[in-house]
Design an enzyme around this catalytic site. Structure first.
Site, PDB file in Angstrom:
ATOM      1  N   ARG A 159     -84.379   4.238 -22.004  1.00 50.66           N
ATOM      2  CA  ARG A 159     -86.075   4.886 -22.235  1.00 50.66           C
ATOM      3  C   ARG A 159     -86.191   3.013 -22.264  1.00 50.66           C
ATOM      4  O   ARG A 159     -85.511   2.647 -22.735  1.00 50.66           O
ATOM      5  CB  ARG A 159     -85.842   5.406 -23.651  1.00 50.66           C
ATOM      6  CG  ARG A 159     -84.959   6.760 -23.277  1.00 50.66           C
ATOM      7  CD  ARG A 159     -84.986   6.600 -25.410  1.00 50.66           C
ATOM      8  NE  ARG A 159     -84.594   8.514 -25.625  1.00 50.66           N
ATOM      9  CZ  ARG A 159     -84.245   8.723 -26.510  1.00 50.66           C
ATOM     10  NH1 ARG A 159     -85.050   8.367 -27.467  1.00 50.66           N
ATOM     11  NH2 ARG A 159     -83.434  10.580 -26.529  1.00 50.66           N
ATOM     12  N   ARG A 195     -84.161   0.060 -31.598  1.00 48.29           N
ATOM     13  CA  ARG A 195     -84.855   0.961 -30.701  1.00 48.29           C
ATOM     14  C   ARG A 195     -84.972  -0.194 -29.471  1.00 48.29           C
ATOM     15  O   ARG A 195     -85.238  -0.845 -28.602  1.00 48.29           O
ATOM     16  CB  ARG A 195     -86.263   1.027 -30.678  1.00 48.29           C
ATOM     17  CG  ARG A 195     -87.363   1.370 -30.266  1.00 48.29           C
ATOM     18  CD  ARG A 195     -88.621   1.407 -30.332  1.00 48.29           C
ATOM     19  NE  ARG A 195     -88.755   1.669 -31.678  1.00 48.29           N
ATOM     20  CZ  ARG A 195     -89.335   3.476 -32.039  1.00 48.29           C
ATOM     21  NH1 ARG A 195     -89.405   3.835 -31.163  1.00 48.29           N
ATOM     22  NH2 ARG A 195     -89.820   3.283 -33.518  1.00 48.29           N
ATOM     23  N   GLU A 219     -84.155   7.559 -38.052  1.00 45.57           N
ATOM     24  CA  GLU A 219     -83.709   8.959 -37.339  1.00 45.57           C
ATOM     25  C   GLU A 219     -82.585   8.541 -37.068  1.00 45.57           C
ATOM     26  O   GLU A 219     -82.000   7.388 -36.351  1.00 45.57           O
ATOM     27  CB  GLU A 219     -84.662   9.551 -36.378  1.00 45.57           C
ATOM     28  CG  GLU A 219     -84.084  10.219 -35.752  1.00 45.57           C
ATOM     29  CD  GLU A 219     -85.100  10.589 -34.625  1.00 45.57           C
ATOM     30  OE1 GLU A 219     -84.486  10.749 -33.117  1.00 45.57           O
ATOM     31  OE2 GLU A 219     -85.941  10.326 -34.072  1.00 45.57           O
ATOM     32  N   SER A 234     -81.839  14.455 -34.325  1.00 51.62           N
ATOM     33  CA  SER A 234     -82.959  15.150 -34.341  1.00 51.62           C
ATOM     34  C   SER A 234     -82.364  16.794 -33.737  1.00 51.62           C
ATOM     35  O   SER A 234     -81.763  16.155 -32.514  1.00 51.62           O
ATOM     36  CB  SER A 234     -83.834  14.529 -33.491  1.00 51.62           C
ATOM     37  OG  SER A 234     -83.790  14.826 -31.903  1.00 51.62           O
ATOM     38  N   ARG A 267     -77.063   4.466 -32.018  1.00 51.85           N
ATOM     39  CA  ARG A 267     -78.155   3.779 -32.996  1.00 51.85           C
ATOM     40  C   ARG A 267     -77.268   4.274 -34.890  1.00 51.85           C
ATOM     41  O   ARG A 267     -77.470   3.743 -35.621  1.00 51.85           O
ATOM     42  CB  ARG A 267     -79.521   4.618 -33.242  1.00 51.85           C
ATOM     43  CG  ARG A 267     -80.553   3.723 -34.409  1.00 51.85           C
ATOM     44  CD  ARG A 267     -80.849   5.757 -35.089  1.00 51.85           C
ATOM     45  NE  ARG A 267     -82.534   4.488 -33.684  1.00 51.85           N
ATOM     46  CZ  ARG A 267     -83.851   5.596 -33.346  1.00 51.85           C
ATOM     47  NH1 ARG A 267     -84.106   5.879 -34.042  1.00 51.85           N
ATOM     48  NH2 ARG A 267     -84.789   4.917 -32.505  1.00 51.85           N
TER      49      ARG A 267
END
Length: 417
Positions: A257, A272, A344, A347, A384
């Protein structure tokens, strides 16, 4: 893509969905207009082609004296067909653009609003009282688990090396996720991480979040940010046999990403980053089964979080914070002691028929008629998670307790400086 039947029969539901997402409800009217224009253009082109075909037959059977006039009329009709087909092509282009602009219709009960309008559904575990906690990067560096400095030297900012038992910790976490998935009927997949534009677009990632995606321009391929993408493309243009129940896949892949627009946000450590590894669950089922499968995915995520023994909460994500493909999304957020907040970790999204309609993935109903399938996705483990493991299991002497489920993979019960 949304269901055109729903759009035509109940446009107000689609307008309400757009409003709850914070998106323009006028796009619904634009699509209705484009749909009507397209159908009119198709009908007009069909009429002209039928007239041309009839005129051609008349020329072949006409008397010699009548043929010049008939040939002239056939020529005029040929020009009319060409013009009608051009209008049809333009109407199709305008329709497709309007169709792709509409996000999935949210499920009743999803909170309206944006990022901060989520609803907390459950909170599990009590955060431990940790005096002067160290963050995951300080712990990772002191324990020889994470090397951000050399990651940046080799690849630039937001890259890292996982070293020694840091690498074992991640591999163990992902192996644990695989075990949970396979035990629950998922087929393990190691998919390609480069996909064609039609697959990336079919999953809905080339809309508002296109700037997050790495593109290999020379080959016109995209690096995936989740194995949801290749798994969604796996059965594109196919008719599935779902008579024995949903098809469940677990994809293990590296993910990429760009994190465009997030500069200055979570820049420290591995929260991140540009590259990470993940095990992602992906499900094909009938639309009637989708909401139950969504709850099952959430249950498997809860099972994984229990195995790493961290406090977490479950939130119902607000409509304005959903991706364009999701009709509902639940996040599991773990407690991060140094930030004194939940962040988070997982998800899970119910995409209803939105992705499958774009990718032409169908199944046969009880009457043998092809119908659009539903798709769902959910994280079962990712890089993460190391943040939550290190910070929640740290001890006063700077060591970190390894969750019992991961000890066999890491080879020790305690990570020590």
């Amino acid at each position: 893509m949304i269901d055109l039947k729903l759009l035509r029969e109940d446009p107000e539901t689609v307008r309400r969905s757009q409003l709850s997402r914070g998106e323009d409800p006028a796009l619904v009217d634009a699509l209705l207009s484009a749909d009507a224009s397209r159908r009119a253009a198709i009908a007009a082109a069909d009429t002209r082609r039928a007239e041309q075909k009839a005129a051609s037959k008349q020329v072949g059977s006409a008397a010699p004296d009548d043929r010049p006039a008939l040939l002239a009329r056939a020529k005029d009709l040929a020009a009319a067909v060409k013009a009608a087909e051009a209008e049809q092509s333009e109407a199709e282009r305008a329709f497709n653009a309007a169709y792709l602009a509409i996000s999935n219709v949210v499920i009743d009960g999803v909170p309206a609003g944006g990022e901060d309008d989520y609803v907390v559904l459950d909170t599990v575990g009590e955060p431990a009282a940790i005096a002067d906690p160290k963050d995951h990067l300080e712990l990772g560096e002191s324990l020889g688990l994470i090397d951000m400095e050399r990651g940046a030297k080799v690849s630039g900012s937001r890259f890292y090396f996982l070293t020694g038992r840091g690498a074992l910790l991640q591999l163990g976490l992902l192996q644990l996720a695989v075990q949970v998935a396979v035990h629950n009927g998922f087929t393990l997949m190691i998919p390609p991480v480069l996909v064609r534009p039609e697959v990336m677009g079919g999953t809905g990632f080339l809309g508002a979040h296109a700037e997050e995606i790495y593109r290999v321009e020379a080959d016109d391929l995209y690096l995936v940010g989740t194995s949801e993408v290749p798994l969604a493309g796996y059965h594109s243009d196919e008719i599935l046999d779902l008579s024995a129940g949903p098809k469940r896949y677990a994809g293990w892949s590296s993910c990429f990403r760009r994190e465009a627009g997030s500069y200055g946000k979570d820049t420290r450590g591995i929260i991140r980053v540009h590259q990470f590894d993940k095990v992602e669950g992906f499900i094909y089922c009938t639309p009637a089964e989708a909401e139950a499968e969504h709850q099952r995915l959430l249950g498997w995520q809860r099972q994984m979080l229990a195995l790493i023994d961290v406090p977490y909460r479950v939130i119902d994500v607000a409509a304005g914070d959903l991706g364009s493909s999701a009709a509902r999304k639940f996040d599991c957020e773990a407690w991060v002691p140094t930030q004194q907040t939940y962040r988070e970790l997982t998800s899970t999204s119910n995409c209803t028929t939105f992705q499958a309609r774009r990718l032409s993935t169908r199944y046969r109903d009880e009457n043998g008629k092809p119908q659009i399938a539903a798709t769902l996705n959910g994280t079962l483990g990712t890089t993460r998670w190391l943040v939550a493991i290190l910070e929640n299991h740290q001890r006063a002497d700077g060591s970190v307790r390894v969750p019992d489920a991961l000890v066999p993979y890491v080879g020790t019960e305690v990570l020590e400086p």
